[in-house]
Scaffold this motif. Structure first.
Motif, PDB file in Angstrom:
ATOM      1  N   LEU A  11       6.490   3.777   2.588  1.00 26.09           N
ATOM      2  CA  LEU A  11       6.836   2.688   3.298  1.00 26.09           C
ATOM      3  C   LEU A  11       8.301   2.236   2.820  1.00 26.09           C
ATOM      4  N   GLN A  13      11.547  -0.594   3.716  1.00 29.79           N
ATOM      5  CA  GLN A  13      12.401  -1.428   4.832  1.00 29.79           C
ATOM      6  C   GLN A  13      13.101  -1.165   5.836  1.00 29.79           C
ATOM      7  N   PRO A  86      12.039   0.157  12.378  1.00 25.73           N
ATOM      8  CA  PRO A  86      10.840   0.420  12.805  1.00 25.73           C
ATOM      9  C   PRO A  86      10.286   1.395  13.749  1.00 25.73           C
ATOM     10  N   THR A  89       9.067   4.585  12.571  1.00 24.16           N
ATOM     11  CA  THR A  89       7.563   4.876  12.030  1.00 24.16           C
ATOM     12  C   THR A  89       6.800   5.852  12.562  1.00 24.16           C
ATOM     13  N   THR A 111       6.477   4.776   7.122  1.00 25.65           N
ATOM     14  CA  THR A 111       6.335   3.381   8.000  1.00 25.65           C
ATOM     15  C   THR A 111       7.649   2.541   7.392  1.00 25.65           C
ATOM     16  N   SER A 113       9.306  -1.012   7.952  1.00 28.95           N
ATOM     17  CA  SER A 113       8.756  -2.568   7.986  1.00 28.95           C
ATOM     18  C   SER A 113      10.266  -3.159   8.596  1.00 28.95           C
TER      19      SER A 113
END
Length: 114
Positions: A11, A13, A86, A89, A111, A113
């Motif tokens: 994950l 950002q 995003p 992803t 992923t 975010s």
């Protein structure tokens, strides 16, 4: 036979970076094409970047942000992903071609975010 194992997903950002690794084993001397694909639920697996004969072809959506490295060693190669969005992803798969067969890793989840 060639075996491929991906790692490095996670994950992050938006705007961040990740480096994915693909470890290849077996008859790696026969590999003449290698790279990365990705897939999201309900969509066909799509090209991210593939290297053959010293040239790397990048998808337009990742050009200038992603880069393959380590291809000369064959046993391990990488996908450096910068300025992640995003829409990046997906499950990312490493890929190799021996001239006779295609080989795929099992995938690693990335992923991004917002």
């Amino acid at each position: 036979q060639v075996q491929l194992v991906e790692s490095g997903g996670g994950l992050v950002q938006a705007g961040g970076s990740l480096r994915l690794s693909c470890a290849a084993s077996g008859s790696i001397f026969s590999i003449n094409r290698m790279g990365w694909y990705r897939q999201t639920p309900g969509k066909q697996r799509e090209l991210v970047a593939v290297t053959s004969a010293g040239y790397t072809n990048y998808a337009d959506s990742v050009k200038g942000r992603f880069a393959i490295s380590g291809i000369n060693a064959k046993n391990t190669f990488y996908l450096q992903m910068n300025s992640l969005k995003p829409e990046d992803t997906a499950v990312y798969f490493c890929y190799a071609y021996s001239g006779l067969s295609d080989y795929w890793g099992q995938g690693t989840q990335v992923t991004v975010s917002s």
